[in-house]
Design a protein around this motif. Sequence first.
Motif, PDB file in Angstrom:
ATOM      1  N   LYS A  10     -44.742  17.434 -55.440  1.00 28.83           N
ATOM      2  CA  LYS A  10     -45.646  17.296 -56.589  1.00 28.83           C
ATOM      3  C   LYS A  10     -47.012  16.816 -56.129  1.00 28.83           C
ATOM      4  CE  LYS A  10     -43.166  14.582 -59.253  1.00 28.83           C
ATOM      5  NZ  LYS A  10     -42.745  13.880 -60.479  1.00 28.83           N
ATOM      6  N   HIS A  11     -48.026  17.125 -56.936  1.00 24.33           N
ATOM      7  CA  HIS A  11     -49.377  16.686 -56.608  1.00 24.33           C
ATOM      8  C   HIS A  11     -49.566  15.210 -56.904  1.00 24.33           C
ATOM      9  CE1 HIS A  11     -53.701  16.859 -56.161  1.00 24.33           C
ATOM     10  NE2 HIS A  11     -53.854  16.358 -57.374  1.00 24.33           N
ATOM     11  N   ARG A  12     -48.861  14.737 -57.939  1.00 24.84           N
ATOM     12  CA  ARG A  12     -49.020  13.340 -58.327  1.00 24.84           C
ATOM     13  C   ARG A  12     -47.658  12.660 -58.363  1.00 24.84           C
ATOM     14  NH1 ARG A  12     -53.774  11.914 -60.739  1.00 24.84           N
ATOM     15  NH2 ARG A  12     -55.240  13.589 -61.169  1.00 24.84           N
ATOM     16  N   GLY A  13     -47.684  11.332 -58.381  1.00 25.24           N
ATOM     17  CA  GLY A  13     -46.437  10.589 -58.502  1.00 25.24           C
ATOM     18  C   GLY A  13     -45.688  10.537 -57.200  1.00 25.24           C
ATOM     19  N   ALA A  14     -44.375  10.393 -57.296  1.00 21.62           N
ATOM     20  CA  ALA A  14     -43.535  10.259 -56.106  1.00 21.62           C
ATOM     21  C   ALA A  14     -43.663  11.497 -55.236  1.00 21.62           C
ATOM     22  CB  ALA A  14     -42.081  10.053 -56.506  1.00 21.62           C
ATOM     23  N   GLN A  15     -44.102  11.311 -54.002  1.00 28.08           N
ATOM     24  CA  GLN A  15     -44.398  12.456 -53.140  1.00 28.08           C
ATOM     25  C   GLN A  15     -43.220  12.825 -52.247  1.00 28.08           C
ATOM     26  OE1 GLN A  15     -48.433  13.060 -51.681  1.00 28.08           O
ATOM     27  NE2 GLN A  15     -48.226  13.953 -53.719  1.00 28.08           N
ATOM     28  N   LYS A  16     -42.045  12.838 -52.834  1.00 31.05           N
ATOM     29  CA  LYS A  16     -40.898  13.264 -52.052  1.00 31.05           C
ATOM     30  C   LYS A  16     -40.941  14.775 -51.886  1.00 31.05           C
ATOM     31  CE  LYS A  16     -37.760  14.008 -55.937  1.00 31.05           C
ATOM     32  NZ  LYS A  16     -36.454  13.659 -56.541  1.00 31.05           N
ATOM     33  N   LEU A  17     -40.309  15.253 -50.834  1.00 37.21           N
ATOM     34  CA  LEU A  17     -40.136  16.686 -50.633  1.00 37.21           C
ATOM     35  C   LEU A  17     -38.794  17.103 -51.225  1.00 37.21           C
ATOM     36  CD1 LEU A  17     -41.354  17.024 -46.944  1.00 37.21           C
ATOM     37  CD2 LEU A  17     -42.418  18.075 -48.941  1.00 37.21           C
ATOM     38  N   VAL A  18     -38.799  18.217 -51.937  1.00 35.30           N
ATOM     39  CA  VAL A  18     -37.562  18.818 -52.423  1.00 35.30           C
ATOM     40  C   VAL A  18     -37.335  20.076 -51.600  1.00 35.30           C
ATOM     41  CG1 VAL A  18     -36.368  19.815 -54.388  1.00 35.30           C
ATOM     42  CG2 VAL A  18     -37.940  17.897 -54.732  1.00 35.30           C
ATOM     43  N   PHE A  19     -36.218  20.126 -50.900  1.00 32.39           N
ATOM     44  CA  PHE A  19     -35.955  21.195 -49.945  1.00 32.39           C
ATOM     45  C   PHE A  19     -35.003  22.252 -50.492  1.00 32.39           C
ATOM     46  CE2 PHE A  19     -37.785  19.864 -45.896  1.00 32.39           C
ATOM     47  CZ  PHE A  19     -38.039  18.523 -46.119  1.00 32.39           C
ATOM     48  N   GLY A  20     -35.173  23.471 -49.988  1.00 34.33           N
ATOM     49  CA  GLY A  20     -34.166  24.501 -50.179  1.00 34.33           C
ATOM     50  C   GLY A  20     -33.011  24.306 -49.201  1.00 34.33           C
TER      51      GLY A  20
END
Lengths: 115, 112
Positions: free
Chosen positions: A96-106
């Motif tokens: 996401k551009h804002r907020g929690a900058q975790k990566l969501v992976f395939g």
Amino acid sequence: AQTVTQSQPEMSVQEAETVTLSCTYDTSESNYYLFWYKQPPSRQMILVIRQEAYKQQNATENRFSVNFQKAAKSFSLKISDSQLGDTAMYFCAFMKHRGAQKLVFGQGTRLTINP
Amino acid sequence: DVKVTQSSRYLVKRTGEKVFLECVQDMDHENMFWYRQDPGLGLRLIYFSYDVKMKEKGDIPEGYSVSREKKERFSLILESASTNQTSMYLCATQGRLNQPQHFGDGTRLSIL
């Protein structure tokens, strides 16, 4: 919540061929980042390419390019003139551009380049 | 270049043990993350930290805790290890918002 789907668990091509890895995602965000990471057998996760959702132009890094279709929520990776060293697991990821900058992976695509 | 060092490449522990996985970075990055990687599931976020002594749960925090006493070090703790925690664990850092994350080499943990 965001989800990322890679529908090709494994792919195999001959050296010097062009190969395209698929990735689709789901989000209600309007601005975000998409990444392709490569994980060779050495296990080091390496950033291949990055795309910002608000940019229309597809990102390119040498032999690697993406086809970013925002409306279709599709983000494929094209590898041109494939080399033996491209053999690796490839992961598509969303941030996401804002907020929690975790990566969501395939789930990942295992790519093998054959001599 | 960013260097993210994970203390062990391979680790074997027994069920019920308390396990510590250490991650150290040398780039003064604010943000640090712990992921676990399982075949067919990709990487999933366990915990992350935006600053010293600050932590937030990720998507699969159950059975784990973290510690960040110093900016450069982020520890993942398995309070009482179980066999379903056998996995590859990857630490990552991020220097500024909206920048890519940089990963360590991973720790392959086996719980017997």
